[in-house]
Design an enzyme around this catalytic site. Structure first.
Site, mmCIF file in Angstrom:
data_model
loop_
_atom_site.group_PDB
_atom_site.id
_atom_site.type_symbol
_atom_site.label_atom_id
_atom_site.label_comp_id
_atom_site.label_asym_id
_atom_site.label_seq_id
_atom_site.Cartn_x
_atom_site.Cartn_y
_atom_site.Cartn_z
ATOM 1 N N TYR A 31 0.843 -1.198 0.000
ATOM 2 C CA TYR A 31 0.000 0.000 0.000
ATOM 3 C C TYR A 31 0.880 1.251 0.000
ATOM 4 O O TYR A 31 0.657 2.182 -0.764
ATOM 5 C CB TYR A 31 -0.921 -0.019 1.221
ATOM 6 C CG TYR A 31 -1.898 1.127 1.276
ATOM 7 C CD1 TYR A 31 -3.145 1.037 0.669
ATOM 8 C CD2 TYR A 31 -1.575 2.312 1.941
ATOM 9 C CE1 TYR A 31 -4.043 2.088 0.716
ATOM 10 C CE2 TYR A 31 -2.455 3.365 1.982
ATOM 11 C CZ TYR A 31 -3.698 3.248 1.375
ATOM 12 O OH TYR A 31 -4.579 4.303 1.422
ATOM 13 N N HIS A 42 1.376 4.128 -3.105
ATOM 14 C CA HIS A 42 1.132 5.554 -2.892
ATOM 15 C C HIS A 42 2.401 6.378 -3.094
ATOM 16 O O HIS A 42 2.321 7.529 -3.518
ATOM 17 C CB HIS A 42 0.514 5.799 -1.519
ATOM 18 C CG HIS A 42 -0.957 5.517 -1.493
ATOM 19 N ND1 HIS A 42 -1.452 4.239 -1.433
ATOM 20 C CD2 HIS A 42 -2.017 6.346 -1.569
ATOM 21 C CE1 HIS A 42 -2.777 4.298 -1.461
ATOM 22 N NE2 HIS A 42 -3.144 5.558 -1.541
ATOM 23 N N TYR A 68 -3.622 16.130 1.351
ATOM 24 C CA TYR A 68 -4.250 14.824 1.559
ATOM 25 C C TYR A 68 -3.242 13.943 2.277
ATOM 26 O O TYR A 68 -2.149 13.698 1.767
ATOM 27 C CB TYR A 68 -4.620 14.239 0.202
ATOM 28 C CG TYR A 68 -5.485 12.996 0.177
ATOM 29 C CD1 TYR A 68 -5.838 12.295 1.321
ATOM 30 C CD2 TYR A 68 -5.949 12.507 -1.036
ATOM 31 C CE1 TYR A 68 -6.628 11.172 1.262
ATOM 32 C CE2 TYR A 68 -6.742 11.379 -1.118
ATOM 33 C CZ TYR A 68 -7.080 10.711 0.036
ATOM 34 O OH TYR A 68 -7.867 9.585 -0.033
ATOM 35 N N TRP A 79 -7.573 3.401 -10.401
ATOM 36 C CA TRP A 79 -6.846 3.367 -9.129
ATOM 37 C C TRP A 79 -7.542 2.418 -8.160
ATOM 38 O O TRP A 79 -6.898 1.624 -7.491
ATOM 39 C CB TRP A 79 -6.728 4.774 -8.543
ATOM 40 C CG TRP A 79 -5.964 4.805 -7.261
ATOM 41 C CD1 TRP A 79 -6.481 4.899 -5.999
ATOM 42 C CD2 TRP A 79 -4.539 4.724 -7.081
ATOM 43 N NE1 TRP A 79 -5.481 4.887 -5.060
ATOM 44 C CE2 TRP A 79 -4.279 4.787 -5.705
ATOM 45 C CE3 TRP A 79 -3.480 4.621 -7.973
ATOM 46 C CZ2 TRP A 79 -2.988 4.745 -5.194
ATOM 47 C CZ3 TRP A 79 -2.191 4.567 -7.448
ATOM 48 C CH2 TRP A 79 -1.953 4.635 -6.074
ATOM 49 N N TRP A 80 -8.861 2.507 -8.084
ATOM 50 C CA TRP A 80 -9.593 1.607 -7.197
ATOM 51 C C TRP A 80 -9.369 0.155 -7.597
ATOM 52 O O TRP A 80 -9.166 -0.695 -6.730
ATOM 53 C CB TRP A 80 -11.079 1.924 -7.212
ATOM 54 C CG TRP A 80 -11.443 3.220 -6.547
ATOM 55 C CD1 TRP A 80 -10.656 3.999 -5.739
ATOM 56 C CD2 TRP A 80 -12.691 3.889 -6.642
ATOM 57 N NE1 TRP A 80 -11.342 5.108 -5.331
ATOM 58 C CE2 TRP A 80 -12.601 5.063 -5.864
ATOM 59 C CE3 TRP A 80 -13.871 3.611 -7.303
ATOM 60 C CZ2 TRP A 80 -13.657 5.946 -5.743
ATOM 61 C CZ3 TRP A 80 -14.924 4.490 -7.170
ATOM 62 C CH2 TRP A 80 -14.820 5.638 -6.396
#
Length: 103
Positions: free
Chosen positions: A17, A21, A40, A75-76
């Site tokens: 993860y 990112h 963010y 992306w999802w």
């Protein structure tokens, strides 16, 4: 305008993860900025594998249209193996209620 929520990683997916990112796609970054997002952050609770996200966004931008963008859907799909998701691969998220703010 702040928006905070939590998500959940699957066991063993923390490093992947983080890696994904760290290599955020430029077209996704552009879509986020286009939705008015200018700050963010995502934080991890390693004990529960809960992710806590806080984003700041400018009013008057098409934030609600972000899920309709092809790059967001891609992306999802890319992230779905790592986290708890709905059948359409949208991450399951739980809104967090503001309790305190110090400015």
């Amino acid at each position: 305008m702040n928006h905070a929520f939590k998500m959940k990683l699957k066991p063993g997916m923390v490093e992947e993860y983080r890696r994904r990112h760290d290599e955020l796609w430029p077209d996704l970054a552009e879509a986020l900025r286009g939705a008015g997002i200018y700050d963010y952050s995502i934080f991890l609770d390693e004990e529960t594998l809960s992710l806590f996200a806080v984003l700041k966004r400018k009013p008057g931008y098409p934030f609600d249209d972000l899920p309709k963008q092809a790059v967001m859907r891609r992306w999802w799909d890319y992230m779905a193996p790592l986290m708890e998701c709905h059948p359409d691969n949208r991450p399951i998220d739980w809104p967090l209620e503001p309790m305190f703010h110090f400015d």
